[in-house]
Design a protein around this motif. Structure first.
Motif, PDB file in Angstrom:
ATOM      1  N   ILE A   9       0.840  -1.206   0.000  1.00 53.53           N
ATOM      2  CA  ILE A   9       0.000   0.000   0.000  1.00 53.53           C
ATOM      3  C   ILE A   9       0.875   1.257   0.000  1.00 53.53           C
ATOM      4  O   ILE A   9       0.557   2.245  -0.655  1.00 53.53           O
ATOM      5  N   LEU A  67      -8.891  -6.217   7.645  1.00 50.42           N
ATOM      6  CA  LEU A  67      -8.820  -7.514   6.961  1.00 50.42           C
ATOM      7  C   LEU A  67      -7.718  -8.408   7.529  1.00 50.42           C
ATOM      8  O   LEU A  67      -7.869  -9.624   7.561  1.00 50.42           O
TER       9      LEU A  67
ATOM     10  N   LEU B  26      -7.321   1.300   0.964  1.00 47.38           N
ATOM     11  CA  LEU B  26      -6.785  -0.031   1.258  1.00 47.38           C
ATOM     12  C   LEU B  26      -6.181  -0.092   2.654  1.00 47.38           C
ATOM     13  O   LEU B  26      -6.364  -1.067   3.380  1.00 47.38           O
ATOM     14  N   LEU B  27      -5.455   0.955   3.054  1.00 42.50           N
ATOM     15  CA  LEU B  27      -4.775   0.898   4.350  1.00 42.50           C
ATOM     16  C   LEU B  27      -5.780   0.814   5.508  1.00 42.50           C
ATOM     17  O   LEU B  27      -5.554   0.084   6.472  1.00 42.50           O
ATOM     18  N   ASN B  29      -8.915  -0.408   5.252  1.00 45.89           N
ATOM     19  CA  ASN B  29      -9.648  -1.676   5.170  1.00 45.89           C
ATOM     20  C   ASN B  29      -8.778  -2.888   5.469  1.00 45.89           C
ATOM     21  O   ASN B  29      -9.221  -3.824   6.123  1.00 45.89           O
ATOM     22  N   VAL B  30      -7.555  -2.871   4.966  1.00 45.94           N
ATOM     23  CA  VAL B  30      -6.696  -4.047   5.118  1.00 45.94           C
ATOM     24  C   VAL B  30      -5.959  -4.022   6.463  1.00 45.94           C
ATOM     25  O   VAL B  30      -5.993  -4.984   7.220  1.00 45.94           O
ATOM     26  N   ASN B  31      -5.309  -2.894   6.767  1.00 43.75           N
ATOM     27  CA  ASN B  31      -4.501  -2.823   7.990  1.00 43.75           C
ATOM     28  C   ASN B  31      -5.200  -2.120   9.148  1.00 43.75           C
ATOM     29  O   ASN B  31      -4.696  -2.120  10.267  1.00 43.75           O
TER      30      ASN B  31
END
Lengths: 140, 145
Positions: A9, A67, B26-27, B29-31
Motif C-alpha cells: 500500500i 482484513l 486499502l490501508l 480496510n486491510v490494515n
C-alpha cells in the motif's frame, strides 16, 4: 502479513504521489500561489483522492475491522483545540516555504539529492522537538 | 486570478489522486490504519509504536522514487535555499505532530470520513500555505524591487 500489505500500500501511495506531481515543489507552490499564476492541478489530486478514499472509509466503517485482523485505529479526538490550530498553522507555513509536505518529503529522499535529505532530516528534527515538547507539557 | 494553463496537468492529477485515495482506502480496510504520512513517520518516535508495519509502509513509499532515480528520471528540484529548507522542515515536522496530521492524514483521510477536526486543519494549513507563498513571492519580492 500486515507488514507485506503495508509495504504494497505504501508502494501505491508512492506511485500516486509521483504521478500527481505532489513531490515537485514548483507544482505545489504553483497551486499555493493563488495571487500569482495559479496552477489548479492539486485540486484535482485532492478531489480524486477524496472520492476514492471516502468510499474506502465508508466500507471500512461498515465492516468495522481490519482484513488482517484487529480493530480500525481511528482518531479518537473530536475537539478543535489550540494544538490542532497552531499545529496546522505551523505546518502550513513550512509547506508554503518549501512546497513539500511529509509524504513527498519521504519520497524525495529516494532521489538522493542533498536538499531533499536536508529537508527530511529537518522534519525528523521538528518531530523530535515535538516529542520533547509533548512530554514536557504532559507533566505540567 | 490568473490560471497557469502551461503547467496545468488535470489528467495526471486525477490519476495520481485516485491512486492516493485507493492507497488510503486499502490501508484502512486491510490494515485498519489511517494513511497519514506524518503520523506513520512520527509514530516511530514512540517506544511502544509498532515499528515493523510503519517501516514496511515507508519502504514501499520510497521504493518507486528509488526506482525512478535508478533509471535516470529527472530529480525533483527543491526551490528553497538550505536555511529555508531547514526552517521549513522543522516547522513541517513539529506542526504536523502538534496538529495530528498533514495533507494525507487530514486532507485525504480526515475529510473523507467527515471529521470536523480534519476539515478545520486542512483549511488552516491551506490558508497558511497560500499566505506564506503570497508573502515570499509577492509581498517580500515587491518590497525588494
Amino acid at each position: 502479513m500486515k507488514n507485506l500489505t503495508a509495504f504494497a500500500i505504501g508502494l501505491l501511495f508512492g506511485i500516486g504521489l509521483l504521478v500527481s506531481g505532489m513531490n515537485q515543489p514548483p507544482k505545489v507552490l504553483g497551486f499555493l500561489d493563488l495571487f500569482g499564476r495559479w496552477d489548479p492541478s492539486l485540486i484535482f489530486v485532492m478531489g480524486a483522492g477524496l472520492a476514492v478514499s471516502a468510499a474506502g472509509f465508508a466500507i471500512a466503517r461498515m465492516r468495522g475491522k481490519a482484513l488482517v485482523g484487529g480493530p480500525l485505529y481511528l482518531p479518537e479526538k473530536t475537539k478543535i483545540d489550540p494544538r490542532l490550530l497552531v499545529g496546522a498553522l505551523t505546518f502550513g507555513v513550512g509547506w508554503g516555504l518549501s512546497g513539500v509536505c511529509p509524504g513527498p518529503a519521504i519520497i524525495n529522499v529516494g532521489f538522493a539529492t542533498l536538499p531533499a535529505t536536508i529537508f527530511f532530516v529537518a522534519i525528523l528534527a521538528g518531530m523530535a522537538v515535538y516529542e520533547i515538547f509533548n512530554r514536557t507539557t504532559a507533566r505540567l | 486570478m490568473q490560471i497557469d494553463w502551461v503547467n496545468f496537468t488535470p489528467l495526471s492529477a486525477l490519476l495520481g489522486g485516485a491512486l492516493i485515495g485507493l492507497a488510503a482506502a486499502l490501508l484502512i480496510n486491510v490494515n485498519g490504519r489511517v494513511m497519514g504520512a506524518s503520523g506513520i513517520l512520527g509514530g516511530l518516535f514512540s517506544a511502544n509504536a509498532d515499528w515493523p508495519w510503519r517501516l514496511s509502509f515507508l519502504a514501499g513509499l520510497i521504493a518507486p522514487a528509488i526506482a525512478m532515480n535508478a533509471i535516470g528520471a529527472p530529480k525533483p528540484v527543491l526551490l528553497a535555499g538550505t536555511s529555508t529548507l531547514i526552517v521549513a522542515g522543522i516547522l513541517v515536522g513539529f506542526g504536523t505532530r502538534l496538529g495530528s496530521g498533514c495533507t494525507s492524514g487530514h486532507g485525504i483521510c480526515g475529510i473523507a470520513r467527515i471529521s470536523p477536526r480534519s476539515i478545520v486543519a486542512t483549511l488552516v494549513f491551506m490558508l497558511a500555505g497560500i499566505a506564506t507563498v503570497y508573502v515570499v513571492r509577492h509581498a517580500l519580492a515587491g518590497a525588494a524591487s
